[in-house]
Design a protein around this motif. Structure first.
Motif, PDB file in Angstrom:
ATOM      1  N   ASP A 120       0.816  -1.149   0.276  1.00  0.00           N
ATOM      2  CA  ASP A 120      -0.230   0.242  -0.050  1.00  0.00           C
ATOM      3  C   ASP A 120       0.569   1.044   0.327  1.00  0.00           C
ATOM      4  O   ASP A 120       0.289   2.246  -0.721  1.00  0.00           O
ATOM      5  N   ALA A 121       1.835   0.971   0.561  1.00  0.00           N
ATOM      6  CA  ALA A 121       2.798   2.324   0.660  1.00  0.00           C
ATOM      7  C   ALA A 121       3.578   2.468  -0.212  1.00  0.00           C
ATOM      8  O   ALA A 121       3.400   4.007  -1.503  1.00  0.00           O
ATOM      9  N   MET A 122       3.938   1.884  -1.800  1.00  0.00           N
ATOM     10  CA  MET A 122       4.247   2.019  -2.876  1.00  0.00           C
ATOM     11  C   MET A 122       3.071   2.637  -3.971  1.00  0.00           C
ATOM     12  O   MET A 122       3.667   3.762  -4.396  1.00  0.00           O
ATOM     13  N   ILE A 123       1.642   1.744  -3.372  1.00  0.00           N
ATOM     14  CA  ILE A 123       1.158   2.760  -3.955  1.00  0.00           C
ATOM     15  C   ILE A 123       0.182   3.947  -3.797  1.00  0.00           C
ATOM     16  O   ILE A 123       0.739   5.187  -4.922  1.00  0.00           O
ATOM     17  N   VAL A 124       0.231   4.056  -2.446  1.00  0.00           N
ATOM     18  CA  VAL A 124       0.611   5.726  -2.466  1.00  0.00           C
ATOM     19  C   VAL A 124       2.145   6.875  -2.949  1.00  0.00           C
ATOM     20  O   VAL A 124       2.332   7.770  -3.428  1.00  0.00           O
ATOM     21  N   GLY A 125       3.067   6.363  -2.708  1.00  0.00           N
ATOM     22  CA  GLY A 125       4.426   6.511  -3.285  1.00  0.00           C
ATOM     23  C   GLY A 125       4.169   6.834  -5.206  1.00  0.00           C
ATOM     24  O   GLY A 125       4.097   8.435  -5.901  1.00  0.00           O
ATOM     25  N   VAL A 126       3.135   5.900  -5.909  1.00  0.00           N
ATOM     26  CA  VAL A 126       2.930   6.404  -6.779  1.00  0.00           C
ATOM     27  C   VAL A 126       2.210   7.596  -7.054  1.00  0.00           C
ATOM     28  O   VAL A 126       1.748   8.875  -8.127  1.00  0.00           O
ATOM     29  N   GLY A 127       1.005   7.149  -6.145  1.00  0.00           N
ATOM     30  CA  GLY A 127       0.390   8.879  -6.255  1.00  0.00           C
ATOM     31  C   GLY A 127       0.925  10.093  -5.313  1.00  0.00           C
ATOM     32  O   GLY A 127       0.364  11.006  -6.393  1.00  0.00           O
ATOM     33  N   LEU A 128       2.167   9.872  -4.472  1.00  0.00           N
ATOM     34  CA  LEU A 128       2.417  11.100  -4.780  1.00  0.00           C
ATOM     35  C   LEU A 128       3.422  12.347  -5.419  1.00  0.00           C
ATOM     36  O   LEU A 128       3.843  13.167  -5.533  1.00  0.00           O
ATOM     37  N   ALA A 129       3.679  11.244  -6.239  1.00  0.00           N
ATOM     38  CA  ALA A 129       4.556  10.927  -7.784  1.00  0.00           C
ATOM     39  C   ALA A 129       3.914  12.447  -8.469  1.00  0.00           C
ATOM     40  O   ALA A 129       4.022  13.072  -9.553  1.00  0.00           O
ATOM     41  N   PHE A 130       2.409  12.719  -8.174  1.00  0.00           N
ATOM     42  CA  PHE A 130       1.779  13.209  -9.220  1.00  0.00           C
ATOM     43  C   PHE A 130       0.898  14.618  -8.051  1.00  0.00           C
ATOM     44  O   PHE A 130       0.362  15.680  -8.626  1.00  0.00           O
ATOM     45  N   MET A 131       1.760  14.753  -7.147  1.00  0.00           N
ATOM     46  CA  MET A 131       1.814  16.024  -5.836  1.00  0.00           C
ATOM     47  C   MET A 131       2.253  16.522  -5.872  1.00  0.00           C
ATOM     48  O   MET A 131       3.380  16.075  -6.450  1.00  0.00           O
ATOM     49  N   ASP A 132       2.730  17.731  -5.163  1.00  0.00           N
ATOM     50  CA  ASP A 132       3.475  18.398  -5.207  1.00  0.00           C
ATOM     51  C   ASP A 132       4.200  17.579  -3.717  1.00  0.00           C
ATOM     52  O   ASP A 132       3.718  18.601  -2.696  1.00  0.00           O
ATOM     53  N   ALA A 133       4.768  17.047  -3.367  1.00  0.00           N
ATOM     54  CA  ALA A 133       5.300  16.250  -1.842  1.00  0.00           C
ATOM     55  C   ALA A 133       6.432  16.180  -1.744  1.00  0.00           C
ATOM     56  O   ALA A 133       7.053  15.348  -2.770  1.00  0.00           O
ATOM     57  N   ASN A 134       6.798  16.276  -0.988  1.00  0.00           N
ATOM     58  CA  ASN A 134       8.773  15.951  -0.798  1.00  0.00           C
ATOM     59  C   ASN A 134       8.412  14.680  -0.635  1.00  0.00           C
ATOM     60  O   ASN A 134       8.424  14.093   0.983  1.00  0.00           O
ATOM     61  N   ILE A 135       8.479  13.926  -1.238  1.00  0.00           N
ATOM     62  CA  ILE A 135       8.785  12.277  -1.058  1.00  0.00           C
ATOM     63  C   ILE A 135       9.828  11.657   0.060  1.00  0.00           C
ATOM     64  O   ILE A 135       9.616  11.206   0.958  1.00  0.00           O
ATOM     65  N   TRP A 136      10.898  12.086   0.339  1.00  0.00           N
ATOM     66  CA  TRP A 136      11.726  12.422   1.246  1.00  0.00           C
ATOM     67  C   TRP A 136      12.009  12.209   2.793  1.00  0.00           C
ATOM     68  O   TRP A 136      11.592  11.741   3.430  1.00  0.00           O
TER      69      TRP A 136
END
Length: 190
Positions: A120-136
């Protein structure tokens, strides 16, 4: 993403690992703090790395889906939230233990279990790629929250039992749906 959204997302991502930890803690005979910290660290590292992998995949796809990225994030988070809710409602006491085996598990077994709870965290990571989010920052928050919750789950497992774990996953599912709806609302109305 603001602090509140990052904190809520981190808690939501850690709930399934927390549920597993409570089941594991319930199966262990007198789990030590050292064992709980070891298991928590393994789960936390795995849970922290998977959103980065998902984000990298999402970055590749972002230019092709930029016009409807908010719908993708909404569907991924909402679908994941619904899956977590359904899983929590369908869980039984037998689902939360490991057959009564009272050991801490091997390193690789814990890594595989940690990965299974972090899809689920990997899927959320995919979603975060489309947002202005600091992935680190987000990945570090998810990993840290998972470490703390798994460690606590192991230690609380025998006393509390598996019922709390299922309820935690239920709440996490609703939180993911709310975050997805907020993203959709912010991009379509706000």
């Amino acid at each position: 993403m603001n602090f509140a959204a990052t904190a809520a997302l981190s808690l939501a991502m850690a709930t399934d690992a927390f549920a597993v930890a409570i089941g594991k803690g319930a199966a262990l005979q007198k789990p030590s703090l050292r064992a709980a910290l070891r298991i928590g660290l393994i789960f936390g590292v795995v849970e922290g790395l998977t959103p980065i992998a998902g984000w990298a995949l999402g970055q590749v796809a972002a230019p092709y889906v930029e016009a409807w990225d908010h719908w993708i994030a909404f569907l991924l988070l909402g679908g994941l939230g619904v899956r977590m809710i359904v899983a929590s409602l369908g869980a039984t006491d037998d689902d939360d233990n490991d057959g009564g085996r009272p050991d801490n598990g091997s390193f690789w077994l814990l890594v595989v279990t940690g990965f299974a709870t972090s899809i689920d965290a990997m899927i959320v990571g995919v979603g975060l790629a489309f947002m202005d989010a600091n992935i680190w920052l987000t990945a570090a928050a998810i990993g840290t929250c998972t470490f703390v919750m798994v460690t606590l789950g192991i230690m609380l497992g025998r006393a509390v039992g598996a019922v709390v774990g299922r309820r935690a996953e239920l709440v996490g599912g609703f939180v993911l749906i709310a975050i997805g709806a907020t993203i959709l609302y912010g991009h379509t109305v706000g």
